[in-house]
Motif scaffolding. Structure first.
Motif, PDB file in Angstrom:
ATOM      1  N   THR A  97      48.559  40.648  30.000  1.00 44.46           N
ATOM      2  CA  THR A  97      49.396  39.400  29.997  1.00 44.46           C
ATOM      3  C   THR A  97      48.855  38.428  31.441  1.00 44.46           C
ATOM      4  N   PHE A 104      54.912  34.812  36.648  1.00 40.12           N
ATOM      5  CA  PHE A 104      54.968  35.856  35.754  1.00 40.12           C
ATOM      6  C   PHE A 104      55.290  37.052  36.795  1.00 40.12           C
ATOM      7  N   LEU A 155      47.215  35.008  31.315  1.00 39.93           N
ATOM      8  CA  LEU A 155      47.710  33.986  31.629  1.00 39.93           C
ATOM      9  C   LEU A 155      46.949  33.074  33.033  1.00 39.93           C
ATOM     10  N   ALA A 173      50.783  30.355  36.857  1.00 43.81           N
ATOM     11  CA  ALA A 173      51.538  30.843  35.720  1.00 43.81           C
ATOM     12  C   ALA A 173      51.348  32.546  35.879  1.00 43.81           C
ATOM     13  N   ALA A 174      50.237  33.104  36.437  1.00 48.77           N
ATOM     14  CA  ALA A 174      50.219  34.378  36.506  1.00 48.77           C
ATOM     15  C   ALA A 174      51.097  34.939  37.818  1.00 48.77           C
ATOM     16  N   PHE A 226      53.388  36.306  26.533  1.00 46.98           N
ATOM     17  CA  PHE A 226      52.515  35.301  26.706  1.00 46.98           C
ATOM     18  C   PHE A 226      53.029  33.762  25.988  1.00 46.98           C
ATOM     19  N   ALA A 233      46.269  29.516  31.623  1.00 47.98           N
ATOM     20  CA  ALA A 233      47.196  28.776  32.120  1.00 47.98           C
ATOM     21  C   ALA A 233      47.018  28.589  33.747  1.00 47.98           C
ATOM     22  N   VAL A 264      53.910  30.194  27.912  1.00 47.65           N
ATOM     23  CA  VAL A 264      53.105  29.028  27.654  1.00 47.65           C
ATOM     24  C   VAL A 264      53.404  27.989  26.593  1.00 47.65           C
TER      25      VAL A 264
END
Length: 138
Positions: free
Chosen positions: A48, A64, A52, A60-61, A11, A56, A15
């Motif tokens: 995580t 990732f 995210l 963002a997820a 993370f 965020a 971020v």
């Protein structure tokens, strides 16, 4: 080098406004550049991704999942690992240590990993080395 990646490290590496981002991003990049085997669990992935998405955003997820997850060696938690992790959680008996952490500890011991990319002191308390800055990879 084998390293276990915890939610706190992953993370923070992603971020920008995370307080550890300045250390985590270059450390994660170094681990990738040097060909470290970066292990994690499906529980860490779930945690995580949830963080995210919540903190965020879905972008963002997605980033990732598509860009970072393929770089990780994921141990998928099955019933046996879950049971071992829960037994460990009961033995530790602390509210602050999570089932996600305990599954990670179990995998680290099974695979022979001594170092964790983490900003969670519980890894050190369980006898593992914390990798938190580029200087820690030596």
């Amino acid at each position: 080098m084998k390293v276990f990646a915890d939610t706190s490290g992953l993370f923070a590496s992603i971020v920008r406004n995370d307080r550890m981002h300045g250390d985590a991003k270059p450390l994660f990049s170094l681990l990738l550049e040097t060909g470290a085997e970066i292990h994690t669990t499906s529980y860490v992935l779930l945690e995580t991704l949830a963080l995210l998405q919540a903190r965020a955003g879905i972008g963002a997820a997605q980033a990732f999942e598509h860009a970072i997850r393929p770089l990780l060696r994921v141990t998928w938690v099955d019933e046996s690992l879950h049971s071992r992790a829960f037994l460990r959680l009961e033995r530790i008996g602390l509210r602050s240590v999570s089932l996600v952490d305990c599954a990670g500890f179990e995998v680290m011991e099974a695979v022979g990993i001594r170092a964790a990319f983490a900003y969670d002191p519980h890894f050190e308390e369980q006898g593992f080395l914390l990798l938190q800055t580029v200087e820690d990879v030596g």
